[in-house]
Motif scaffolding. Sequence first.
Motif, short mmCIF file in Angstrom:
data_model
loop_
_atom_site.label_atom_id
_atom_site.label_comp_id
_atom_site.label_asym_id
_atom_site.label_seq_id
_atom_site.Cartn_x
_atom_site.Cartn_y
_atom_site.Cartn_z
N ILE A 58 64.79 50.84 -6.44
CA ILE A 58 64.69 52.10 -7.18
C ILE A 58 64.36 53.25 -6.23
CG2 ILE A 58 63.35 53.35 -8.93
CD1 ILE A 58 63.04 50.63 -10.38
N THR A 59 63.52 52.98 -5.24
CA THR A 59 63.23 54.01 -4.23
C THR A 59 64.52 54.48 -3.57
OG1 THR A 59 61.10 52.93 -3.78
CG2 THR A 59 61.83 54.59 -2.21
N GLU A 60 65.44 53.54 -3.32
CA GLU A 60 66.72 53.91 -2.72
C GLU A 60 67.53 54.79 -3.67
OE1 GLU A 60 70.42 51.73 -0.39
OE2 GLU A 60 68.41 50.87 -0.43
N THR A 61 67.49 54.50 -4.96
CA THR A 61 68.24 55.33 -5.92
C THR A 61 67.61 56.71 -6.07
OG1 THR A 61 67.02 54.58 -7.89
CG2 THR A 61 68.95 53.30 -7.25
N PHE A 62 66.35 56.88 -5.62
CA PHE A 62 65.73 58.21 -5.63
C PHE A 62 65.96 58.94 -4.30
CE2 PHE A 62 62.23 56.83 -8.86
CZ PHE A 62 63.16 56.91 -9.88
N LEU A 63 65.95 58.19 -3.20
CA LEU A 63 66.13 58.83 -1.89
C LEU A 63 67.56 59.33 -1.69
CD1 LEU A 63 64.15 56.84 0.85
CD2 LEU A 63 63.85 59.21 0.15
N LEU A 64 68.54 58.58 -2.17
CA LEU A 64 69.93 59.00 -1.99
C LEU A 64 70.22 60.34 -2.67
CD1 LEU A 64 71.76 55.55 -2.27
CD2 LEU A 64 71.57 56.99 -0.24
N PRO A 65 69.78 60.58 -3.92
CA PRO A 65 69.96 61.92 -4.50
C PRO A 65 69.22 63.01 -3.72
CG PRO A 65 69.47 60.34 -6.21
CD PRO A 65 69.25 59.63 -4.91
N LEU A 66 68.04 62.67 -3.19
CA LEU A 66 67.29 63.64 -2.40
C LEU A 66 68.06 64.01 -1.13
CD1 LEU A 66 64.77 65.32 -1.97
CD2 LEU A 66 63.63 63.28 -1.05
N MET A 67 68.71 63.03 -0.52
CA MET A 67 69.53 63.31 0.66
C MET A 67 70.74 64.17 0.28
SD MET A 67 69.27 59.50 2.35
CE MET A 67 70.10 59.78 3.91
N ALA A 68 71.31 63.92 -0.90
CA ALA A 68 72.44 64.74 -1.37
C ALA A 68 71.97 66.17 -1.65
CB ALA A 68 73.03 64.13 -2.64
N PHE A 69 70.79 66.32 -2.23
CA PHE A 69 70.23 67.65 -2.51
C PHE A 69 69.99 68.41 -1.21
CE2 PHE A 69 66.36 70.29 -3.42
CZ PHE A 69 66.99 71.22 -4.24
N ASP A 70 69.52 67.71 -0.19
CA ASP A 70 69.30 68.33 1.12
C ASP A 70 70.61 68.86 1.69
OD1 ASP A 70 67.71 68.70 3.73
OD2 ASP A 70 69.34 67.37 4.36
N ARG A 71 71.70 68.07 1.58
CA ARG A 71 73.01 68.53 2.09
C ARG A 71 73.54 69.70 1.25
NH1 ARG A 71 73.24 68.81 6.42
NH2 ARG A 71 71.01 68.71 6.08
#
Length: 315
Positions: free
Chosen positions: A116-129
């Motif tokens: 679940i942490t991965e499913t939260f980090l990936l959107p955060l990385m997308a938001f950063d881009r």
Amino acid sequence: MSTLTEAMNMSGVSTVTEFILLSFPCSREIQVLLFMLFFVSYILTLMGNGAIVCAVKLDHRLHTPMYILLSNFSFLEICYINTTVPNMLKNFLSETKTISFTACFFQFYFFFSTGITETFLLPLMAFDRYLAICRPLHYPNIMSSHFCINLVALCWVTAFLCFPVPIYFITQLPFCGPNIIDHFVCDPGPLLALSCIPAPGIELSCSILSSLIIFISFFFILASYTLVLRAVLRVPSAAGRCKAFSTCGSHLTVVSLFYGSIMVMYISPTSENAAGIQKIVTLFYSSVTPLINPLIYSLRNNDVKAALRKIHITN
């Protein structure tokens, strides 16, 4: 439910104290071969992701939100594989292949929490881009390193708070046998199937929780990259477009690999997928993607490659 379990114990019905993880049943020779294969894969995964963590930590040029997120993602991948692979390796060489009731649910908890942490980090990385490409002038003010670290911490804490309640209720179900899990990890589908009584409420709650987390995070990524694509297509220079696509390409590849596999598995925890398919898909997103993610990120990122070369030369 605990009252039901106590009543079953008093009536002489045995309660399961350990489970048997069948993993990949085959001849002893094939088991040893699989052990060697997955052991090498495990070491390479630790080395690849560990190298990215070290590169970001040691190279001050990489102390930016984008690489802080990448470093945390690589550290997460190390945690993720350690929830399943060490026990799987042990089972390849074990005759009994048992795991205690408590250890099984601890594995369940940490496997799902890191996932679940991965499913939260990936959107955060997308938001950063999205911020970097679509709001470049505001990016340094919005996504500071301090704010980025706080968001990462929020991802970890929130993810580890998602599943304690469902797992607690599953542990209260009566397990009176059989105790054989046709998997290499304590997964909710096989566990719920072993309960002596049906638990549609728990099954439905797990399904809803998994679906919400997966789809909300996936559509957030999709929306972010739709906006990024629109912004990139407006860039007049071909070199600028190529650089933006290269920056986002690795992340999109990782997102496709990860979400493509978990959507098959966890929208319905007791779906009618064959046990063999379940194991292959789970193996893919829990072991294969952490292995290839460092290659995807390092091969497509000149800054990471330069930092890794610098570490190599220093050593």
